[in-house]
Scaffold this motif. Structure first.
Motif, PDB file in Angstrom:
ATOM      1  N   LYS A  14      39.471  27.730  26.699  1.00 20.67           N
ATOM      2  CA  LYS A  14      39.241  28.844  27.628  1.00 20.67           C
ATOM      3  C   LYS A  14      38.649  30.048  26.906  1.00 20.67           C
ATOM      4  O   LYS A  14      37.777  30.732  27.440  1.00 20.67           O
ATOM      5  CB  LYS A  14      40.549  29.227  28.322  1.00 20.67           C
ATOM      6  N   GLU A  15      39.128  30.299  25.700  1.00 22.54           N
ATOM      7  CA  GLU A  15      38.592  31.411  24.902  1.00 22.54           C
ATOM      8  C   GLU A  15      37.128  31.167  24.548  1.00 22.54           C
ATOM      9  O   GLU A  15      36.317  32.094  24.544  1.00 22.54           O
ATOM     10  CB  GLU A  15      39.411  31.628  23.627  1.00 22.54           C
ATOM     11  N   ILE A  16      36.787  29.927  24.241  1.00 22.13           N
ATOM     12  CA  ILE A  16      35.389  29.602  23.932  1.00 22.13           C
ATOM     13  C   ILE A  16      34.520  29.835  25.162  1.00 22.13           C
ATOM     14  O   ILE A  16      33.408  30.371  25.054  1.00 22.13           O
ATOM     15  CB  ILE A  16      35.274  28.146  23.409  1.00 22.13           C
ATOM     16  N   ALA A  17      35.039  29.481  26.335  1.00 21.43           N
ATOM     17  CA  ALA A  17      34.307  29.746  27.580  1.00 21.43           C
ATOM     18  C   ALA A  17      34.115  31.252  27.755  1.00 21.43           C
ATOM     19  O   ALA A  17      33.043  31.715  28.183  1.00 21.43           O
ATOM     20  CB  ALA A  17      35.045  29.147  28.768  1.00 21.43           C
ATOM     21  N   MET A  18      35.148  32.030  27.405  1.00 22.51           N
ATOM     22  CA  MET A  18      35.060  33.486  27.498  1.00 22.51           C
ATOM     23  C   MET A  18      34.009  34.026  26.526  1.00 22.51           C
ATOM     24  O   MET A  18      33.241  34.926  26.870  1.00 22.51           O
ATOM     25  CB  MET A  18      36.423  34.123  27.207  1.00 22.51           C
ATOM     26  N   VAL A  19      33.955  33.471  25.326  1.00 24.13           N
ATOM     27  CA  VAL A  19      32.955  33.873  24.338  1.00 24.13           C
ATOM     28  C   VAL A  19      31.548  33.636  24.894  1.00 24.13           C
ATOM     29  O   VAL A  19      30.675  34.513  24.817  1.00 24.13           O
ATOM     30  CB  VAL A  19      33.153  33.104  23.010  1.00 24.13           C
ATOM     31  N   LEU A  20      31.339  32.464  25.457  1.00 25.51           N
ATOM     32  CA  LEU A  20      30.029  32.131  26.012  1.00 25.51           C
ATOM     33  C   LEU A  20      29.673  33.038  27.191  1.00 25.51           C
ATOM     34  O   LEU A  20      28.523  33.480  27.329  1.00 25.51           O
ATOM     35  CB  LEU A  20      29.977  30.666  26.427  1.00 25.51           C
ATOM     36  N   GLN A  21      30.660  33.321  28.017  1.00 23.24           N
ATOM     37  CA  GLN A  21      30.411  34.200  29.152  1.00 23.24           C
ATOM     38  C   GLN A  21      30.054  35.616  28.675  1.00 23.24           C
ATOM     39  O   GLN A  21      29.106  36.218  29.182  1.00 23.24           O
ATOM     40  CB  GLN A  21      31.640  34.257  30.064  1.00 23.24           C
ATOM     41  N   CYS A  22      30.803  36.127  27.710  1.00 27.27           N
ATOM     42  CA  CYS A  22      30.501  37.464  27.172  1.00 27.27           C
ATOM     43  C   CYS A  22      29.114  37.503  26.538  1.00 27.27           C
ATOM     44  O   CYS A  22      28.361  38.463  26.741  1.00 27.27           O
ATOM     45  CB  CYS A  22      31.562  37.875  26.148  1.00 27.27           C
ATOM     46  N   ALA A  23      28.796  36.465  25.776  1.00 25.13           N
ATOM     47  CA  ALA A  23      27.480  36.407  25.144  1.00 25.13           C
ATOM     48  C   ALA A  23      26.378  36.389  26.205  1.00 25.13           C
ATOM     49  O   ALA A  23      25.369  37.089  26.074  1.00 25.13           O
ATOM     50  CB  ALA A  23      27.382  35.174  24.244  1.00 25.13           C
ATOM     51  N   GLY A  24      26.588  35.603  27.251  1.00 30.16           N
ATOM     52  CA  GLY A  24      25.607  35.553  28.338  1.00 30.16           C
ATOM     53  C   GLY A  24      25.464  36.910  29.023  1.00 30.16           C
ATOM     54  O   GLY A  24      24.351  37.352  29.327  1.00 30.16           O
ATOM     55  N   ASN A  25      26.596  37.584  29.262  1.00 30.27           N
ATOM     56  CA  ASN A  25      26.563  38.915  29.877  1.00 30.27           C
ATOM     57  C   ASN A  25      25.820  39.918  29.006  1.00 30.27           C
ATOM     58  O   ASN A  25      25.061  40.749  29.503  1.00 30.27           O
ATOM     59  CB  ASN A  25      27.968  39.420  30.171  1.00 30.27           C
ATOM     60  N   ILE A  26      26.056  39.838  27.709  1.00 35.98           N
ATOM     61  CA  ILE A  26      25.389  40.754  26.775  1.00 35.98           C
ATOM     62  C   ILE A  26      23.884  40.514  26.777  1.00 35.98           C
ATOM     63  O   ILE A  26      23.092  41.460  26.855  1.00 35.98           O
ATOM     64  CB  ILE A  26      25.995  40.622  25.356  1.00 35.98           C
ATOM     65  N   VAL A  27      23.485  39.255  26.698  1.00 38.21           N
ATOM     66  CA  VAL A  27      22.058  38.923  26.704  1.00 38.21           C
ATOM     67  C   VAL A  27      21.423  39.369  28.017  1.00 38.21           C
ATOM     68  O   VAL A  27      20.328  39.957  28.034  1.00 38.21           O
ATOM     69  CB  VAL A  27      21.836  37.415  26.456  1.00 38.21           C
ATOM     70  N   LEU A  28      22.101  39.126  29.129  1.00 39.55           N
ATOM     71  CA  LEU A  28      21.592  39.537  30.431  1.00 39.55           C
ATOM     72  C   LEU A  28      21.427  41.056  30.507  1.00 39.55           C
ATOM     73  O   LEU A  28      20.399  41.559  30.971  1.00 39.55           O
ATOM     74  CB  LEU A  28      22.524  39.051  31.540  1.00 39.55           C
ATOM     75  N   GLU A  29      22.423  41.768  30.008  1.00 47.18           N
ATOM     76  CA  GLU A  29      22.360  43.237  30.042  1.00 47.18           C
ATOM     77  C   GLU A  29      21.247  43.754  29.132  1.00 47.18           C
ATOM     78  O   GLU A  29      20.546  44.712  29.483  1.00 47.18           O
ATOM     79  CB  GLU A  29      23.718  43.838  29.624  1.00 47.18           C
ATOM     80  N   LEU A  30      21.072  43.133  27.986  1.00 44.69           N
ATOM     81  CA  LEU A  30      20.018  43.558  27.071  1.00 44.69           C
ATOM     82  C   LEU A  30      18.625  43.249  27.624  1.00 44.69           C
ATOM     83  O   LEU A  30      17.648  43.895  27.238  1.00 44.69           O
ATOM     84  CB  LEU A  30      20.192  42.900  25.701  1.00 44.69           C
ATOM     85  N   SER A  31      18.527  42.280  28.522  1.00 45.35           N
ATOM     86  CA  SER A  31      17.226  41.933  29.088  1.00 45.35           C
ATOM     87  C   SER A  31      16.775  42.930  30.168  1.00 45.35           C
ATOM     88  O   SER A  31      15.618  42.935  30.545  1.00 45.35           O
ATOM     89  CB  SER A  31      17.255  40.522  29.669  1.00 45.35           C
ATOM     90  N   ARG A  32      17.691  43.759  30.601  1.00 47.44           N
ATOM     91  CA  ARG A  32      17.350  44.758  31.625  1.00 47.44           C
ATOM     92  C   ARG A  32      16.630  45.941  30.979  1.00 47.44           C
ATOM     93  O   ARG A  32      16.793  46.220  29.788  1.00 47.44           O
ATOM     94  CB  ARG A  32      18.613  45.249  32.327  1.00 47.44           C
TER      95      ARG A  32
END
Length: 115
Positions: A14-32
């Protein structure tokens, strides 16, 4: 003990899933075009916290497996005790067989002396 280990590994998953989700959110936010700095900071803190938990728990699991694999005593292991018990039972059974043989030999010798 084994169920606890499996539950801990599920938590790591579950923590690994959270890591991936956070990383995806960060990349998405940086793409804005316009970044939300506080959102990025929160996601980064969550990412780092989750990574640290994953690393810590996986290290603990590896240490445990290393102890089990090398035969060293470790918390929760009953293998050594069960093995010692089984060997003791085997020795007791062997002693019983040998005493039976000795008893029969003694009886045979006594019968020969009485004849």
């Amino acid at each position: 003990m084994a169920n606890e280990r499996l539950k801990l590994l599920e938590e790591v998953e579950k923590e690994i899933a959270m890591v991936l989700q956070c990383a995806g959110n960060i990349v998405l936010e940086l793409s804005r075009d316009k970044h939300n700095a506080s959102f990025l900071d929160r996601q980064l803190v969550q990412f780092q916290t989750s990574i640290n938990r994953v690393e810590s728990e996986l290290s603990a699991q590896i240490r445990y497996l290393t102890q089990v694999a090398t035969g060293q005593p470790h918390e929760g292991s009953t293998y050594s005790t069960r093995k010692d018990c089984q060997m003791s039972l085997n020795r007791a059974e062997y002693a019983k067989v040998k005493l039976g043989e000795l008893g029969r030999t003694c009886e045979a010798m006594l019968e020969q002396q009485q004849i």
